[in-house]
Scaffold this active site. Structure first.
Site, PDB file in Angstrom:
ATOM      1  N   GLY A  11       0.781  -1.243   0.000  1.00 27.34           N
ATOM      2  CA  GLY A  11       0.000   0.000   0.000  1.00 27.34           C
ATOM      3  C   GLY A  11       0.800   1.273   0.000  1.00 27.34           C
ATOM      4  O   GLY A  11       0.387   2.284   0.576  1.00 27.34           O
ATOM      5  N   SER A  12       1.967   1.263  -0.678  1.00 26.03           N
ATOM      6  CA  SER A  12       2.782   2.479  -0.667  1.00 26.03           C
ATOM      7  C   SER A  12       2.065   3.650  -1.336  1.00 26.03           C
ATOM      8  O   SER A  12       2.202   4.788  -0.903  1.00 26.03           O
ATOM      9  CB  SER A  12       4.126   2.222  -1.333  1.00 26.03           C
ATOM     10  OG  SER A  12       3.953   1.581  -2.574  1.00 26.03           O
ATOM     11  N   SER A  13       1.222   3.381  -2.355  1.00 30.39           N
ATOM     12  CA  SER A  13       0.560   4.486  -3.060  1.00 30.39           C
ATOM     13  C   SER A  13      -0.434   5.201  -2.152  1.00 30.39           C
ATOM     14  O   SER A  13      -0.465   6.431  -2.094  1.00 30.39           O
ATOM     15  CB  SER A  13      -0.221   3.987  -4.274  1.00 30.39           C
ATOM     16  OG  SER A  13       0.426   2.946  -4.896  1.00 30.39           O
ATOM     17  N   ASP A  24      -7.586   0.899   1.150  1.00 30.55           N
ATOM     18  CA  ASP A  24      -6.184   1.135   1.525  1.00 30.55           C
ATOM     19  C   ASP A  24      -5.993   2.544   2.093  1.00 30.55           C
ATOM     20  O   ASP A  24      -5.216   2.766   3.020  1.00 30.55           O
ATOM     21  CB  ASP A  24      -5.244   0.863   0.346  1.00 30.55           C
ATOM     22  CG  ASP A  24      -5.739   1.460  -0.964  1.00 30.55           C
ATOM     23  OD1 ASP A  24      -6.833   2.066  -0.997  1.00 30.55           O
ATOM     24  OD2 ASP A  24      -5.023   1.322  -1.979  1.00 30.55           O
TER      25      ASP A  24
HETATM   26  O1  PMV Z   1      -3.570  -4.854  -4.727  1.00 31.69           O
HETATM   27  P1  PMV Z   1      -4.025  -4.129  -3.511  1.00 31.69           P
HETATM   28  O2  PMV Z   1      -3.329  -4.596  -2.268  1.00 31.69           O
HETATM   29  O3  PMV Z   1      -3.993  -2.663  -3.651  1.00 31.69           O
HETATM   30  O4  PMV Z   1      -5.543  -4.551  -3.275  1.00 31.69           O
HETATM   31  C1  PMV Z   1      -6.550  -4.291  -4.209  1.00 31.69           C
HETATM   32  C2  PMV Z   1      -7.882  -4.691  -3.656  1.00 31.69           C
HETATM   33  C3  PMV Z   1      -9.032  -4.556  -4.637  1.00 31.69           C
HETATM   34  O5  PMV Z   1     -10.227  -4.929  -3.932  1.00 31.69           O
HETATM   35  C4  PMV Z   1      -8.847  -5.518  -5.791  1.00 31.69           C
HETATM   36  C5  PMV Z   1      -9.172  -3.142  -5.180  1.00 31.69           C
HETATM   37  C6  PMV Z   1      -9.827  -2.142  -4.246  1.00 31.69           C
HETATM   38  O6  PMV Z   1      -9.686  -0.938  -4.529  1.00 31.69           O
HETATM   39  O7  PMV Z   1     -10.504  -2.541  -3.280  1.00 31.69           O
END
Ligand code: PMV
Length: 322
Positions: free
Chosen positions: A110-112, A155
């Site tokens: 989750g760095s972004s 996130d």
């Molecule tokens: O790839 P990550 O850790 O950023 O997770 C994405 C999770 C999703 O449900 C696929 C996308 C979201 O925005 O919820």
């Protein structure tokens, strides 16, 4: 000139990825691998950035151009955050920022989102604005959407609020439990691309909406009952739900052979349950581990070719460090 240091946590999705993009709830925990950001105002109207982990050195642009035109990938989220903040609260100074992450941006922790949240929190502090957590979340989520197009915002919520939360787009997150979760995290060595994984699931959804919507309804039940399992520390049940969720994620074709090998290995070594965490296509898997099986499970992940990432769950959200 005043210098502000801010940090924001990374995150891991326990249950509910992909369904969350369609408005269903998910459970996310903030982890102690943090993004650190140092910021100060400068007298000229120039934006400057150093981002050691992303090999960004002495990057600069006029303030009024930040977040516009061709923005290099590595700096998109920071620029988007600065632009959103400037639009809401115009100011005339320049900004110098530097970022450093405890974890690799490859890991998908989750760095972004944490850099977006951290940048807005720092700008608020530097310009004397008080933002509530809700205001900070709304602005950071907008900044992420500007770059990413489609996202549930889970996130951003983890970076803002911290803890272990039941999150649903449009609702205030609910804190579940202040205890550590017995999670073991394995990195697959494959870098996942969230945007393309979300687009691939959309394709499957649009081809079979009545089926995929039903799968997402089931995920919703797993998440809601999973939240109760976390509150009551019923890890056996939570593990079983993680396995069920993994089956659904596999049916959406976001698994990989490597993640599956790691997941199967941890189950054989006695995990309560295991699944991929996040968009899939790579990044990390998580296993819920009974205390006396932690070592066996870690060894199993390593044997399956994964790299253990030591984490603590349930940590504090964005904060001013000094
Ligand atoms: O790839 P990550 O850790 O950023 O997770 C994405 C999770 C999703 O449900 C696929 C996308 C979201 O925005 O919820």
């Amino acid at each position: 000139m005043r210098t502000i240091s801010v940090s924001a946590p990374g995150k891991l999705l326990l249950l509910g990825e992909h369904a969350a993009v369609y408005g269903h709830p998910c459970i996310v925990t903030a982890v102690n691998q943090r993004m650190h950001l140092v910021a100060e105002c400068t007298p000229d109207a120039v934006f400057r950035l150093d981002a050691e982990n992303l090999y960004v050195k002495r990057y600069e642009r006029p303030m009024q151009e930040v977040g516009t035109g061709q923005v290099p990938k590595a700096v998109r989220f920071v620029e988007s955050a600065v632009r959103r903040f400037m639009q809401a609260y115009p100011f005339s100074q320049g900004i110098r920022m530097s970022t450093k992450c405890d974890f690799s941006s490859q890991h998908g922790l989750g760095s972004s989102s944490s850099v977006t949240v951290g940048a807005i929190r720092a700008l608020a502090e530097l310009t004397g604005r008080t933002l509530t957590r809700e205001e900070l979340f709304t602005m950071a989520f907008q900044a992420v959407l500007d770059v990413q197009g489609r996202s549930s915002g889970f996130d951003v919520a983890a970076a803002v609020y911290g803890g272990t939360i039941l999150y649903q787009k449009g609702n205030k997150p609910e804190q579940l439990d202040p205890e550590q979760l017995p999670l073991i995290v394995g990195y697959s060595g494959q870098k996942a691309d969230t945007v393309s994984q979300v687009a691939a699931v959309r394709e499957i959804h649009d081809r079979h909406p009545e089926i995929v919507d039903r799968l997402f309804e089931i995920v919703s039940v797993l998440v809601k009952d999973g939240a109760t399992a976390i509150r009551t520390h019923d890890y056996r049940k939570l593990g079983a739900y993680m396995n069920l969720n993994q089956g659904i994620l596999e049916s959406l074709e976001v698994g990989t052979a490597k993640l599956a090998a790691m997941i199967y290995a941890t189950r054989a070594a006695g995990a309560y349950g295991a699944k991929l965490s996040g968009a899939g296509g790579g990044d990390c898997m998580i296993a819920l581990a009974p205390e006396d099986k932690k070592e066996l499970i870690s060894t199993a992940i390593a044997k399956a070719g994964g790299e253990i990432i030591a984490i603590e769950t349930n940590v504090e959200g964005v904060r001013i460090d000094h």
